[in-house]
Design an enzyme around this catalytic site. Structure first.
Site, PDB file in Angstrom:
ATOM      1  N   LYS A 263       0.854  -1.212   0.000  1.00 31.87           N
ATOM      2  CA  LYS A 263       0.000   0.000   0.000  1.00 31.87           C
ATOM      3  C   LYS A 263       0.884   1.254   0.000  1.00 31.87           C
ATOM      4  O   LYS A 263       0.654   2.188  -0.770  1.00 31.87           O
ATOM      5  CB  LYS A 263      -0.874  -0.057   1.265  1.00 31.87           C
ATOM      6  CG  LYS A 263      -1.877   1.028   1.397  1.00 31.87           C
ATOM      7  CD  LYS A 263      -3.231   0.575   0.885  1.00 31.87           C
ATOM      8  CE  LYS A 263      -4.238   1.688   0.946  1.00 31.87           C
ATOM      9  NZ  LYS A 263      -5.268   1.556  -0.073  1.00 31.87           N
ATOM     10  N   GLU A 355      -1.367 -36.242  17.588  1.00 27.09           N
ATOM     11  CA  GLU A 355      -2.407 -36.245  18.651  1.00 27.09           C
ATOM     12  C   GLU A 355      -3.811 -36.512  18.089  1.00 27.09           C
ATOM     13  O   GLU A 355      -4.796 -36.079  18.675  1.00 27.09           O
ATOM     14  CB  GLU A 355      -2.417 -34.915  19.431  1.00 27.09           C
ATOM     15  CG  GLU A 355      -1.079 -34.497  20.004  1.00 27.09           C
ATOM     16  CD  GLU A 355      -0.484 -35.534  20.924  1.00 27.09           C
ATOM     17  OE1 GLU A 355       0.574 -36.088  20.575  1.00 27.09           O
ATOM     18  OE2 GLU A 355      -1.067 -35.803  21.975  1.00 27.09           O
TER      19      GLU A 355
HETATM   20  C1  FAD Z   1       6.997 -35.120  13.973  1.00 29.73           C
HETATM   21  C2  FAD Z   1       6.122 -36.165  14.600  1.00 29.73           C
HETATM   22  C3  FAD Z   1       6.127 -36.300  15.990  1.00 29.73           C
HETATM   23  C4  FAD Z   1       5.353 -37.285  16.598  1.00 29.73           C
HETATM   24  N1  FAD Z   1       5.401 -37.428  17.963  1.00 29.73           N
HETATM   25  C5  FAD Z   1       4.782 -38.497  18.535  1.00 29.73           C
HETATM   26  C6  FAD Z   1       4.951 -38.785  19.941  1.00 29.73           C
HETATM   27  O1  FAD Z   1       5.623 -38.050  20.674  1.00 29.73           O
HETATM   28  N2  FAD Z   1       4.367 -39.896  20.446  1.00 29.73           N
HETATM   29  C7  FAD Z   1       3.625 -40.742  19.673  1.00 29.73           C
HETATM   30  O2  FAD Z   1       3.154 -41.745  20.188  1.00 29.73           O
HETATM   31  N3  FAD Z   1       3.428 -40.492  18.345  1.00 29.73           N
HETATM   32  C8  FAD Z   1       3.988 -39.404  17.770  1.00 29.73           C
HETATM   33  N4  FAD Z   1       3.822 -39.151  16.424  1.00 29.73           N
HETATM   34  C9  FAD Z   1       2.998 -40.040  15.637  1.00 29.73           C
HETATM   35  C10 FAD Z   1       1.647 -39.423  15.277  1.00 29.73           C
HETATM   36  O3  FAD Z   1       0.872 -39.269  16.428  1.00 29.73           O
HETATM   37  C11 FAD Z   1       1.009 -40.361  14.237  1.00 29.73           C
HETATM   38  O4  FAD Z   1       1.691 -40.123  13.022  1.00 29.73           O
HETATM   39  C12 FAD Z   1      -0.458 -40.127  14.063  1.00 29.73           C
HETATM   40  O5  FAD Z   1      -1.150 -40.655  15.157  1.00 29.73           O
HETATM   41  C13 FAD Z   1      -1.006 -40.770  12.798  1.00 29.73           C
HETATM   42  O6  FAD Z   1      -0.636 -42.101  12.726  1.00 29.73           O
HETATM   43  P1  FAD Z   1      -0.043 -42.738  11.375  1.00 29.73           P
HETATM   44  O7  FAD Z   1       0.994 -41.832  10.866  1.00 29.73           O
HETATM   45  O8  FAD Z   1       0.324 -44.156  11.664  1.00 29.73           O
HETATM   46  O9  FAD Z   1      -1.236 -42.700  10.356  1.00 29.73           O
HETATM   47  P2  FAD Z   1      -2.415 -43.738  10.155  1.00 29.73           P
HETATM   48  O10 FAD Z   1      -3.087 -44.020  11.442  1.00 29.73           O
HETATM   49  O11 FAD Z   1      -1.884 -44.901   9.391  1.00 29.73           O
HETATM   50  O12 FAD Z   1      -3.386 -42.901   9.240  1.00 29.73           O
HETATM   51  C14 FAD Z   1      -3.139 -42.634   7.865  1.00 29.73           C
HETATM   52  C15 FAD Z   1      -4.335 -41.853   7.315  1.00 29.73           C
HETATM   53  O13 FAD Z   1      -5.524 -42.635   7.436  1.00 29.73           O
HETATM   54  C16 FAD Z   1      -6.508 -41.923   8.184  1.00 29.73           C
HETATM   55  N5  FAD Z   1      -7.257 -42.856   9.050  1.00 29.73           N
HETATM   56  C17 FAD Z   1      -6.742 -43.694   9.962  1.00 29.73           C
HETATM   57  N6  FAD Z   1      -7.732 -44.394  10.563  1.00 29.73           N
HETATM   58  C18 FAD Z   1      -8.894 -43.970  10.003  1.00 29.73           C
HETATM   59  C19 FAD Z   1     -10.265 -44.318  10.191  1.00 29.73           C
HETATM   60  N7  FAD Z   1     -10.651 -45.217  11.093  1.00 29.73           N
HETATM   61  N8  FAD Z   1     -11.190 -43.683   9.437  1.00 29.73           N
HETATM   62  C20 FAD Z   1     -10.834 -42.743   8.522  1.00 29.73           C
HETATM   63  N9  FAD Z   1      -9.536 -42.381   8.284  1.00 29.73           N
HETATM   64  C21 FAD Z   1      -8.585 -42.984   9.025  1.00 29.73           C
HETATM   65  C22 FAD Z   1      -5.730 -40.928   9.034  1.00 29.73           C
HETATM   66  O14 FAD Z   1      -6.508 -39.830   9.399  1.00 29.73           O
HETATM   67  C23 FAD Z   1      -4.596 -40.564   8.087  1.00 29.73           C
HETATM   68  O15 FAD Z   1      -5.032 -39.578   7.191  1.00 29.73           O
HETATM   69  C24 FAD Z   1       4.555 -38.139  15.793  1.00 29.73           C
HETATM   70  C25 FAD Z   1       4.542 -37.997  14.394  1.00 29.73           C
HETATM   71  C26 FAD Z   1       5.313 -37.033  13.801  1.00 29.73           C
HETATM   72  C27 FAD Z   1       5.288 -36.927  12.315  1.00 29.73           C
END
Ligand code: FAD
Length: 379
Positions: A263, A355
């Site tokens: 602006k 989470e």
């Molecule tokens: C940087 C980072 C830090 C983290 N820190 C922690 C930690 O401190 N402690 C810990 O325990 N975990 C941790 N996590 C893990 C994180 O909580 C998980 O990645 C998350 O819970 C998703 O799980 P997943 O990646 O196995 O995906 P999945 O559960 O395999 O899901 C894959 C996709 O499918 C979808 N989906 C799954 N189930 C369903 C359903 N029933 N209906 C419809 N859609 C569905 C999900 O929404 C997602 O889009 C961390 C992950 C990252 C990347």
């Protein structure tokens, strides 16, 4: 929107000042590139009273203001206390003294380990095993992935299967939370590098090979771990929503600065309808997300959580953060690609995943709405 007490608003100002002074762009870029955990910033934030569990609103506004300036450093600075609410709510006096107090004093780091290669959203599907031995101790075997603070935590709250469930539908039975110390024999961890965002946080893979867990390291009752984790998620999801509103506000700050400069320079882009519409849309969504998050937080902090509101806040605020970052990056174009916005865009994604992924939050909301209606109809 819920108005916060004056002393909390004073903390907000202090947190913003701290973040502006300590999370300058060159510092943030350094931690992002080196994927280094900011130990000195964590200690400094403690010494300035910004990490203080005696008032959860202090934690909330500090997190919001930190993430507004740099989400990765903001989260990393506050995450060393991750999981503390688990011991506050379900730990016994000895556990609180030995494990919780040093974390709340900024002397030690904790973490929460749930996710496994075969189980993320499906918490009840975890396979890490906890078996009782003849001497009365428990033996832990298994693997966890993507665990925050995994290589820097002094101890972790680990979810494991301690008995077989009666049926597939009842898989949430028989899970137990235990405290694993870094120094325990059979425990190992390795840092995962190359994450999309929040690269100042430490993320690791954990292994447990015949780790001996003394009975005093069992949290609460055997077999109740799933319920404890669900209660914890009701708290931690409010903090993820807060990370997201902080990030979105930081994006709005950047967009506003950009338009104000345009602006002043009589750049017509500042008056385009599309610019003004985008600004209004992002600002409105942030206000809505903040109201929802504070409402959910208020109930959580009064020990009357509403899981529907908590999941709505986490789902909506993380969507707003991603919307704001993506649309602003697209709008500003080339310049944004090598600016702070580039990091914000990468940091936003995790908020829709950890989470409880967005789809899981939507399932919680819908299932509880239907359940509540059915119960009401039965009355
Ligand atoms: C940087 C980072 C830090 C983290 N820190 C922690 C930690 O401190 N402690 C810990 O325990 N975990 C941790 N996590 C893990 C994180 O909580 C998980 O990645 C998350 O819970 C998703 O799980 P997943 O990646 O196995 O995906 P999945 O559960 O395999 O899901 C894959 C996709 O499918 C979808 N989906 C799954 N189930 C369903 C359903 N029933 N209906 C419809 N859609 C569905 C999900 O929404 C997602 O889009 C961390 C992950 C990252 C990347």
């Amino acid at each position: 929107m819920l108005s916060l007490p004056i002393e909390v608003e004073e903390i907000r100002k202090k947190a913003r000042k701290f973040a502006l002074e300590n999370f300058k762009d060159d510092i943030a870029m350094k931690y992002d590139t080196e994927e280094k955990f900011p130990f000195e910033l964590w200690k400094k934030a403690f010494s300035e009273g910004l990490i203080n569990f005696s008032n959860p609103w202090v934690m909330l506004v500090t997190l919001e203001e930190f993430c507004r300036v740099d989400p990765s450093l903001g989260i990393a600075t506050l995450i060393p206390t991750f999981g503390s609410e688990i011991l506050m709510l379900f730990g016994n006096d000895e556990q609180k003294k030995k494990y919780l107090e040093p974390v709340l004093k900024g002397e030690r780091i904790s973490g929460v380990a749930i996710t496994e290669p075969v189980a993320g959203s499906d918490v009840a599907g975890i396979q890490t095993k906890l078996e009782k031995d003849q001497s009365g101790n428990w033996i832990l075997n298994g693997q966890k992935i993507f665990i925050s603070n995994g290589t820097i935590a002094d101890h972790l709250y680990v979810l494991a299967r301690s008995s077989q469930p009666p049926s597939f539908e009842k898989r949430h039975h028989g899970l137990t939370l235990v405290i694993v110390e870094k120094k325990m024999k059979g425990f190992s961890s390795s840092q995962l590098k190359g994450k999309l965002g929040v690269r100042a946080t430490n993320t690791a893979e954990l292994r447990f090979e015949n780790v001996v867990i003394p009975p005093e390291n069992i949290i609460g009752e055997i077999g109740k771990g799933f319920y404890y984790i669900m209660v914890f998620f009701n708290i931690s999801r409010v903090y993820v929503a807060t990370q997201a509103i902080g990030l979105a506000q930081g994006v709005l700050d950047e967009l506003l600065d950009y338009l104000v400069t345009a602006k002043k320079e009589s750049n017509p882009i500042a008056d385009y309808e599309s610019s003004l519409f985008l600004l209004a849309e992002i600002a409105t969504r942030i206000e809505a997300a903040r109201s929802l998050t504070y409402k959910a937080a208020d109930l959580v902090f009064k020990f009357t959580p509403d899981p529907i509101l908590t999941s709505m806040a986490k789902y909506y605020a993380s969507e707003v953060a991603n919307f704001a970052a993506e649309k602003s990056l697209e709008f500003i174009g080339n310049d944004a690609m090598i600016s702070k916005l580039e990091r914000f865009y990468r940091d936003a994604k995790i908020m829709e995943i950890w989470e409880g992924a967005t789809e899981i939050e939507k399932l919680v909301i819908s299932r509880m709405l239907i359940k509540n209606r059915m119960e009401k109809n039965e009355q």
